[in-house]
Scaffold this motif. Structure first.
Motif, short mmCIF file in Angstrom:
data_model
loop_
_atom_site.label_atom_id
_atom_site.label_comp_id
_atom_site.label_asym_id
_atom_site.label_seq_id
_atom_site.Cartn_x
_atom_site.Cartn_y
_atom_site.Cartn_z
N LEU A 1 0.94 -1.30 -0.05
CA LEU A 1 -0.07 0.04 -0.14
C LEU A 1 0.93 1.44 -0.19
N LEU A 2 1.83 1.35 0.74
CA LEU A 2 2.99 2.37 0.70
C LEU A 2 3.43 2.64 -0.62
N LYS A 3 3.91 1.50 -1.33
CA LYS A 3 4.46 1.64 -2.44
C LYS A 3 3.62 2.29 -3.55
N ALA A 4 2.16 1.91 -3.61
CA ALA A 4 1.19 2.23 -4.22
C ALA A 4 0.80 3.78 -3.98
N VAL A 5 0.85 4.12 -2.91
CA VAL A 5 0.52 5.69 -2.55
C VAL A 5 1.59 6.57 -3.04
N ARG A 6 2.91 6.07 -2.89
CA ARG A 6 3.99 6.81 -3.23
C ARG A 6 4.02 7.01 -4.94
N LYS A 7 3.72 5.82 -5.66
CA LYS A 7 3.54 5.69 -7.13
C LYS A 7 2.39 6.81 -7.55
#
Length: 276
Positions: A18-24
């Motif tokens: 989820l953190l990766k998706a938020v950053r992207k």
């Protein structure tokens, strides 16, 4: 998001994704996100790949860097809390074998250097005589010979002078009649003898000493990275620095009210004498 016990400690991969998706979604590269958070790019990468468990502060910083919407922040922070909290149910530990738990604790003790134990109602295994250990397991069906042996083996860590131990016991924990009067007197004598170890501080809070807010649980803090809290039905494990700090602050408050050194030995001697 509710905190169901079986979910605790099992949300790390979901949080990382989820953190990766938020950053992207924010359009930030890993390098730019790291710069905004004053983190290394490698740490951001390890967090997003599930190699490092982020603290709640890490998660807050990453979300702020990505200008995440308030509703998303609430969702991700709830997930971060789950990922930093673990539930070890007593029934599950018994199914796997209580001796396996002793191996886990031995590993935790090997990797830590400073230990703080607050003992509310009973004496912990590291301080227990064989008779006391046997009695502490008597209500659980089965053969506990391996568990008893492992508990006694673990006590050797007390003689490792590279490690520092502070034990704070309530008077109730010292006097709790888990064993008969003679065996309890021997157990209390054993506590007094351990106060002479140079790397062990063992204190007792008499029941007459005001403590302010009543402590609710037995707990242990390993260095400043993990706090474990014992309940009747299992153990909670906290890894977030805020939770660990809360337990360190409570421990410091209780430690200030305990008797140590000669005062502790005199108090313990009186308890043992009263049993003989």
């Amino acid at each position: 998001m509710s905190l169901e016990p079986e979910e605790l400690g099992q949300s790390g991969e979901e949080l990382a994704a989820l953190l990766k998706a938020v950053r992207k979604r924010s359009g930030l590269s890993g390098v730019r996100a790291a710069a905004r958070c004053n983190m290394s790019q490698s740490k951001v990468s390890r967090i997003e790949n599930g190699k490092v468990r982020p603290s709640l502060v890490d998660v807050e910083q990453l979300l702020r860097a990505c200008d995440a919407a308030p509703a998303l922040v609430t969702q991700v922070m709830a997930l971060a809390r789950l990922a930093n909290t673990e539930w070890q149910g007593a029934r599950g530990m018994r199914r796997k074998g209580l001796d396996k738990k002793q191996l886990e604790l031995a590993g935790l003790e090997a990797s830590s250097s400073e230990f703080r134990f607050f003992l509310l109602s009973m004496i912990t295994g590291l301080l227990s005589t064989p008779e006391y250990i046997r009695a502490s397991l008597a209500h659980i069906p089965g053969d506990h010979s391996k568990t008893i042996a492992r508990k006694l083996e673990r006590q050797q860590v007390l003689y490792d002078r590279s490690k520092r131990f502070t034990f704070v016991l309530t008077e109730q924990a010292v006097r709790w009649p888990l064993v008969g009067p003679d065996a309890l007197a021997v157990q209390i004598d054993h506590l007094a003898s351990l106060t002479h170890l140079p790397n062990v501080r063992l204190g007792v809070i008499p029941v007459t000493v005001p403590t302010g807010p009543a402590p609710l649980n037995t707990f242990t803090v390993y260095d400043d990275r993990i706090a474990t809290v014992e309940l009747s039905t299992g153990v909670m494990v906290f890894r977030d620095p805020r939770d660990v700090m809360t337990h360190l602050e409570e421990f410091s408050h209780l430690e200030e009210r305990a008797l140590f050194g000669d005062d502790a030995r005199a108090f313990l001697g009186g308890c043992a004498t009263a049993l003989r």
